[in-house]
Design an enzyme around this catalytic site. Structure first.
Site, PDB file in Angstrom:
ATOM      1  N   ARG A  66       0.844  -1.186   0.000  1.00  0.00           N
ATOM      2  CA  ARG A  66       0.000   0.000   0.000  1.00  0.00           C
ATOM      3  C   ARG A  66       0.884   1.241   0.000  1.00  0.00           C
ATOM      4  NH1 ARG A  66       1.745   1.935   3.850  1.00  0.00           N
ATOM      5  NH2 ARG A  66       0.516   3.803   3.601  1.00  0.00           N
ATOM      6  N   GLY A  67       0.215   2.417  -0.113  1.00  0.00           N
ATOM      7  CA  GLY A  67       0.976   3.646  -0.258  1.00  0.00           C
ATOM      8  C   GLY A  67       1.151   3.899  -1.752  1.00  0.00           C
ATOM      9  N   ALA A  68       0.832   5.125  -2.170  1.00  0.00           N
ATOM     10  CA  ALA A  68       0.729   5.414  -3.604  1.00  0.00           C
ATOM     11  C   ALA A  68       1.940   4.941  -4.430  1.00  0.00           C
ATOM     12  CB  ALA A  68       0.460   6.903  -3.795  1.00  0.00           C
ATOM     13  N   ARG A 123      -7.430  -0.306  -6.821  1.00  0.00           N
ATOM     14  CA  ARG A 123      -7.703   0.828  -5.912  1.00  0.00           C
ATOM     15  C   ARG A 123      -7.830   2.086  -6.778  1.00  0.00           C
ATOM     16  NH1 ARG A 123      -4.420   1.366  -0.519  1.00  0.00           N
ATOM     17  NH2 ARG A 123      -6.384   2.354   0.084  1.00  0.00           N
ATOM     18  N   GLN A 232      -2.526   2.639   9.987  1.00  0.00           N
ATOM     19  CA  GLN A 232      -1.214   2.640   9.317  1.00  0.00           C
ATOM     20  C   GLN A 232      -0.185   3.463  10.093  1.00  0.00           C
ATOM     21  OE1 GLN A 232      -4.139   3.206   7.861  1.00  0.00           O
ATOM     22  NE2 GLN A 232      -4.222   2.543   5.729  1.00  0.00           N
ATOM     23  N   ASP A 273      -1.929  10.856  -2.208  1.00  0.00           N
ATOM     24  CA  ASP A 273      -2.298   9.858  -3.231  1.00  0.00           C
ATOM     25  C   ASP A 273      -2.579  10.486  -4.585  1.00  0.00           C
ATOM     26  OD1 ASP A 273      -2.856   8.569  -0.526  1.00  0.00           O
ATOM     27  OD2 ASP A 273      -2.830   6.917  -1.951  1.00  0.00           O
ATOM     28  N   ASN A 283      -5.362  12.601   0.408  1.00  0.00           N
ATOM     29  CA  ASN A 283      -4.502  11.712   1.205  1.00  0.00           C
ATOM     30  C   ASN A 283      -5.395  10.953   2.173  1.00  0.00           C
ATOM     31  OD1 ASN A 283      -1.877  10.678   1.894  1.00  0.00           O
ATOM     32  ND2 ASN A 283      -1.989  11.858   3.791  1.00  0.00           N
ATOM     33  N   LYS A 284      -4.801  10.092   2.955  1.00  0.00           N
ATOM     34  CA  LYS A 284      -5.541   9.241   3.885  1.00  0.00           C
ATOM     35  C   LYS A 284      -6.565  10.040   4.694  1.00  0.00           C
ATOM     36  CE  LYS A 284      -5.477   5.719   4.396  1.00  0.00           C
ATOM     37  NZ  LYS A 284      -6.503   4.798   3.846  1.00  0.00           N
TER      38      LYS A 284
END
Ligand code: MRU
Length: 385
Positions: A66-68, A123, A232, A273, A283-284
């Site tokens: 995960r993570g862009a 995603r 996270q 992201d 973002n998150k």
């Protein structure tokens, strides 16, 4: 700072292995995508080896990787591996049935169309996923037009997957160097979610100035928002910072304003992201709340992002697709008993949009963009070509 020392966590040997392992890698001997399974951290270091596009799709969907930037690199590798397997007659189709080798360009091209769309559906918010797939697919098309046969196209895809991975390391390092001008030795910093080494191949984006600063002898005191609902910040960012001997503490997401009131935070560093052309950033979920608290307490909010995260085709944040995730992540995950009544409605967007006017600067590998972002981002993207 209170601390919880009841749990033993990972031993020093496993931590050393973690530090020596890239988040995403490609094994050319076995033709596998190799990732650290992030759903198992911080308790267990599990290295996963993925062979098929279905395994890669699932690993991205389940946030094992995960993570862009890490998603983009993984998708690029999975795209290549699938083309290689198709050419070698090792790919499978519906219901896992083996497919004949795609030795003709037409068959390989059909397979790439299918794999591109399939991986892209894993995603929606991080633009690095579609950016990496587009780059891989475009390369294949241009090599075919230049006269390469399918085997040469697949070899070019292998080289491109490596190039995307290597670029990620250089890019994050450059973000760290560029972000260094925004921090000082002894600073208290805050971050949200994980935009650390686990979200990239190495270094991270929001954490890159911290790691580069540490190399230059700076010390930082970093607060990690735990980042509900998937934690996270607590599970990943606190873990990786501690593994690297950077002073870290965890707070619940709603505590940042209270912390800033004490004067303990000199700057916030977050990842991203997708950056829209006007400087709005997705973002998150919870980042926009952090940004509002920063504005109230006059704490600068720095967004760290490679230029592959900037989407000039998205005019504003309102055009960014926001992923909605399962209700169970909020009501039941991590608990031994459900923590919300059965049947309750749940709002669970995975990302939010922070308005450009709350962003102090956007740190890229090509320099630090300042408002007005319409101009500064356009300049950076034009230079990048
Ligand atoms: O849902 P996740 O864990 O993939 O969300 C990740 C984030 O929001 C990160 O902050 C973002 O991808 C930046 S990565 C350097």
């Amino acid at each position: 700072m209170a601390s919880d020392e009841n749990e033993s966590g990972m031993g020093p040997e496993e931590v050393a292995t973690f530090l020596a392992t890239d988040t995403v890698a490609i094994d050319d001997e076995t033709n596998e995508l190799v990732i650290i399974d992030q759903t198992r951290l911080p308790n267990d270091l599990v290295i996963e080896r993925l062979r098929t596009r279905e395994e890669a799709w699932r690993a991205i969907k389940r946030l094992e990787v995960r993570g862009a930037p890490a998603i983009g690199v993984s998708a690029a590798i999975a795209f290549y591996l699938d083309a290689r397997a198709a050419l070698a007659g090792e790919a499978t189709g519906e219901k896992g049935l083996p497919l004949a080798a795609t030795t003709s360009w037409d068959a390989l091209s059909r397979r790439m169309d299918e794999t591109h769309a399939y991986l892209d559906s894993s995603r929606p918010t991080a633009v690095n996923l579609s950016w990496a797939l587009r780059r891989m697919h475009d390369l294949a098309l241009s090599r075919h037009e230049a006269g390469d046969d399918p085997a040469a196209v697949v070899e070019a895809l292998r080289e491109e997957a490596h190039a995307i991975r290597d670029e990620d390391v250089r890019t994050c390092r450059a973000i760290g160097e560029n972000g260094l001008e925004l921090v000082h030795d002894g600073d208290g910093l805050i971050t949200h979610c994980n935009a650390g080494r686990l979200a990239t191949v190495r270094y991270g984006t929001a954490t890159a100035p911290m790691y580069v600063g540490q190399e230059r002898g700076y010390t930082f005191h970093v607060t990690c928002d735990e980042t509900r609902p998937l934690l996270q910040g607590a599970r990943l960012t606190a873990f990786e910072l501690m593994a690297s001997d950077i002073d870290a503490q965890v707070e619940c997401d709603g505590m940042s304003s209270s912390l800033m009131r004490t004067g303990a935070v000199q700057a916030a560093f977050v990842g991203c992201d997708r950056v829209a052309a006007n400087g709005d950033v997705a973002n998150k979920i919870g980042t926009s709340m952090l940004a509002l608290a920063c504005a109230r307490h006059h704490v600068p909010l720095y967004v760290c992002a490679p230029t592959s995260t900037i989407d000039m085709s998205c005019p504003t944040g309102a055009d960014i697709p926001i992923e909605q995730r399962a209700a169970e992540e909020v009501t039941q995950m991590w608990y031994t008993k459900r923590m919300a009544p059965a049947g309750v409605g749940v709002y669970n967007p995975a990302f939010d949009v922070t308005d450009a006017d709350l962003v102090t600067a956007i740190v890229t590998e090509r320099g630090v963009a300042r408002p007005p972002y319409g101009d500064s981002l356009a300049r950076i993207m034009a230079e990048r070509g």
